[in-house]
Motif scaffolding. Structure first.
Motif, mmCIF file in Angstrom:
data_model
loop_
_atom_site.group_PDB
_atom_site.id
_atom_site.type_symbol
_atom_site.label_atom_id
_atom_site.label_comp_id
_atom_site.label_asym_id
_atom_site.label_seq_id
_atom_site.Cartn_x
_atom_site.Cartn_y
_atom_site.Cartn_z
ATOM 1 N N ARG A 148 8.000 2.559 4.854
ATOM 2 C CA ARG A 148 9.185 1.362 4.785
ATOM 3 C C ARG A 148 10.622 2.086 4.550
ATOM 4 O O ARG A 148 11.561 1.965 5.286
ATOM 5 C CB ARG A 148 8.534 0.330 4.128
ATOM 6 N N MET A 149 10.222 3.178 3.564
ATOM 7 C CA MET A 149 11.487 3.343 3.343
ATOM 8 C C MET A 149 11.569 4.840 4.421
ATOM 9 O O MET A 149 12.929 4.796 4.454
ATOM 10 C CB MET A 149 11.451 3.734 1.611
ATOM 11 N N ARG A 150 10.939 5.591 4.747
ATOM 12 C CA ARG A 150 11.608 6.805 5.638
ATOM 13 C C ARG A 150 11.934 5.836 6.787
ATOM 14 O O ARG A 150 12.951 6.499 7.514
ATOM 15 C CB ARG A 150 10.201 7.277 5.610
ATOM 16 N N ALA A 151 11.353 4.577 7.867
ATOM 17 C CA ALA A 151 12.341 3.871 8.652
ATOM 18 C C ALA A 151 12.841 3.392 8.481
ATOM 19 O O ALA A 151 14.026 3.504 9.022
ATOM 20 C CB ALA A 151 10.653 2.583 8.674
ATOM 21 N N ALA A 152 13.559 3.180 7.468
ATOM 22 C CA ALA A 152 14.814 2.551 6.621
ATOM 23 C C ALA A 152 15.913 3.784 6.820
ATOM 24 O O ALA A 152 16.437 3.785 7.718
ATOM 25 C CB ALA A 152 15.171 2.384 5.578
ATOM 26 N N GLY A 153 15.672 5.004 6.948
ATOM 27 C CA GLY A 153 16.045 5.881 6.664
ATOM 28 C C GLY A 153 16.455 6.345 8.317
ATOM 29 O O GLY A 153 17.317 7.539 8.274
ATOM 30 N N ALA A 154 15.424 6.627 8.499
ATOM 31 C CA ALA A 154 15.238 6.761 10.669
ATOM 32 C C ALA A 154 15.869 5.961 10.907
ATOM 33 O O ALA A 154 16.120 6.146 12.152
ATOM 34 C CB ALA A 154 14.110 7.760 10.376
ATOM 35 N N GLY A 155 16.849 4.745 10.568
ATOM 36 C CA GLY A 155 16.633 3.351 11.458
ATOM 37 C C GLY A 155 16.123 2.994 12.501
ATOM 38 O O GLY A 155 15.951 2.544 13.882
ATOM 39 N N ASN A 171 7.582 14.362 -4.803
ATOM 40 C CA ASN A 171 7.225 12.585 -4.311
ATOM 41 C C ASN A 171 7.724 12.199 -3.483
ATOM 42 O O ASN A 171 8.860 12.299 -1.617
ATOM 43 C CB ASN A 171 6.425 11.950 -5.111
ATOM 44 N N PHE A 172 8.395 11.379 -3.663
ATOM 45 C CA PHE A 172 9.558 9.841 -2.921
ATOM 46 C C PHE A 172 10.991 10.389 -2.720
ATOM 47 O O PHE A 172 11.656 9.821 -2.430
ATOM 48 C CB PHE A 172 9.105 8.543 -3.912
ATOM 49 N N GLY A 173 11.334 11.467 -3.604
ATOM 50 C CA GLY A 173 12.600 11.213 -3.731
ATOM 51 C C GLY A 173 13.232 11.445 -2.627
ATOM 52 O O GLY A 173 13.822 10.988 -2.589
ATOM 53 N N TYR A 187 8.717 -3.931 8.125
ATOM 54 C CA TYR A 187 9.983 -3.875 8.046
ATOM 55 C C TYR A 187 10.347 -3.133 6.989
ATOM 56 O O TYR A 187 9.637 -2.528 5.854
ATOM 57 C CB TYR A 187 10.483 -5.138 7.322
ATOM 58 N N PRO A 188 11.321 -2.287 7.765
ATOM 59 C CA PRO A 188 11.944 -1.111 5.930
ATOM 60 C C PRO A 188 12.487 -1.782 5.313
ATOM 61 O O PRO A 188 12.751 -2.839 5.236
ATOM 62 C CB PRO A 188 13.083 -0.963 7.124
ATOM 63 N N ILE A 189 12.311 -0.953 3.814
ATOM 64 C CA ILE A 189 12.599 -1.220 2.787
ATOM 65 C C ILE A 189 14.160 -0.323 2.694
ATOM 66 O O ILE A 189 14.348 1.203 2.453
ATOM 67 C CB ILE A 189 12.101 -0.811 1.365
ATOM 68 N N GLN A 190 15.296 -0.875 2.721
ATOM 69 C CA GLN A 190 16.303 -0.422 1.547
ATOM 70 C C GLN A 190 17.475 -0.175 0.743
ATOM 71 O O GLN A 190 17.027 -1.165 0.486
ATOM 72 C CB GLN A 190 17.403 -0.211 3.721
ATOM 73 N N GLY A 191 17.757 0.989 0.149
ATOM 74 C CA GLY A 191 18.124 0.209 -1.241
ATOM 75 C C GLY A 191 19.958 0.528 -1.796
ATOM 76 O O GLY A 191 19.639 1.154 -0.162
ATOM 77 N N PRO A 217 1.160 -1.224 -0.551
ATOM 78 C CA PRO A 217 -0.201 0.291 -0.003
ATOM 79 C C PRO A 217 1.271 1.403 -0.150
ATOM 80 O O PRO A 217 2.162 1.566 0.460
ATOM 81 C CB PRO A 217 -0.839 -0.104 1.244
ATOM 82 N N GLN A 218 0.316 2.340 -0.738
ATOM 83 C CA GLN A 218 1.484 3.492 -1.085
ATOM 84 C C GLN A 218 1.790 4.716 0.528
ATOM 85 O O GLN A 218 2.513 4.739 0.028
ATOM 86 C CB GLN A 218 0.399 4.119 -1.525
ATOM 87 N N GLY A 219 1.380 4.826 1.621
ATOM 88 C CA GLY A 219 1.139 4.824 2.527
ATOM 89 C C GLY A 219 2.580 4.343 3.474
ATOM 90 O O GLY A 219 3.632 4.728 3.400
ATOM 91 N N ASN A 220 2.675 2.291 3.318
ATOM 92 C CA ASN A 220 2.842 2.103 3.849
ATOM 93 C C ASN A 220 4.191 1.446 2.608
ATOM 94 O O ASN A 220 6.044 1.846 3.679
ATOM 95 C CB ASN A 220 2.327 0.101 3.374
ATOM 96 N N LEU A 221 4.522 1.492 1.716
ATOM 97 C CA LEU A 221 5.776 2.302 0.727
ATOM 98 C C LEU A 221 6.778 3.179 1.249
ATOM 99 O O LEU A 221 7.756 2.853 1.698
ATOM 100 C CB LEU A 221 5.194 1.977 -0.271
ATOM 101 N N ALA A 222 6.024 4.539 1.828
ATOM 102 C CA ALA A 222 6.598 5.544 1.810
ATOM 103 C C ALA A 222 7.420 5.384 3.374
ATOM 104 O O ALA A 222 8.528 5.729 3.336
ATOM 105 C CB ALA A 222 6.154 6.849 2.309
#
Length: 233
Positions: free
Chosen positions: A109-116, A176-178, A148-152, A102-107
């Motif tokens: 999960r990436m924010r969580a990766a960046g925030a640790g 947007n997601f940048g 869980y986070p999505i880390q790239g 889901p779009q909110g979860n996608l954002a």
């Protein structure tokens, strides 16, 4: 002296490895880093996991990357659209894996990766197929799903202006997601239409600080528009 300006798209993408998880900015075609995607196609990395809002439009950009057969899996919110025939064909023939988020979860999960953040509970998708196999918990009478986070390994994003330290500003919805992708990736490569002199970007307007950016590459706006018209024709 810190100087994150790459001399070319090819130089900026030279270190992308096979098997990488690549976060690609864009909401549909808004803010899609087309030149960086074309550069990734030319660079040749394969067995990629791509994270994007959708699964490509028409035959250009992300769809063109999928068409190379070098994307193993895509993680997105909207895989099917009226012009998503490249993805449709690959998925129906079993040539690409899909994880719908889901779009909110996608954002987030990436924010969580960046925030640790190690993981988080979210009510979205509880009781649906998307929650199958995931831990759930009732908190204050409401049901949640553990995400869980999505880390790239690398993020490819499009900004409007940047300086040699990598500080970025965006143009309206192209943002947007940048910002969250830049935080979630080990390396971030941003295309910009203008390189600003150090100190001339308004600190209040800098959305992505240079600490999150590895390389920026200048893309001529006129050339980008001309390429867009040519592809549309």
């Amino acid at each position: 002296m810190i100087d994150k300006i790459a001399e070319s798209v090819a130089a900026a993408l030279a270190d992308v490895r096979d098997g990488s998880t690549v976060l690609i900015g864009g909401f549909g075609t808004a803010g899609i880093p087309g030149e960086l995607i074309d550069g990734l196609i030319a660079q040749g990395a394969r067995d990629l996991t791509v994270v994007n809002n959708n699964a490509g439009n028409g035959d250009t950009g992300l769809a063109a990357l999928l068409a190379t057969g070098r994307v193993r899996k895509i993680i997105c919110s909207f895989p099917r659209q009226v012009d998503s025939h490249v993805f449709d064909g690959l998925y129906r023939s079993g040539k690409i894996e899909l994880e719908i988020v889901p779009q909110g979860n996608l954002a987030e999960r990436m924010r969580a990766a960046g925030a640790g953040v190690g993981a988080f509970f979210c009510p979205t998708a509880y009781g649906t197929e998307l929650a199958k196999g995931k831990e759930t918990r009732e908190i204050n009478g409401k049901h949640y799903v553990l995400e869980y986070p999505i880390q790239g390994d690398v993020a490819l994003i499009k900004a409007e202006r940047g300086d040699r330290w990598g500080n970025l500003t965006y143009r309206m919805s192209a943002r947007n997601f940048g910002p969250v992708m830049a935080m979630a990736a080990r390396r971030t490569i941003a295309s910009v239409h203008e390189i600003a002199e150090l100190g001339t970007l308004d600190p209040e307007a800098i959305v992505t600080p240079g600490i999150f950016v590895s390389k920026i590459v200048k893309i001529d706006r006129v050339a980008t528009q001309a390429a867009g018209f040519k592809k549309a024709a």
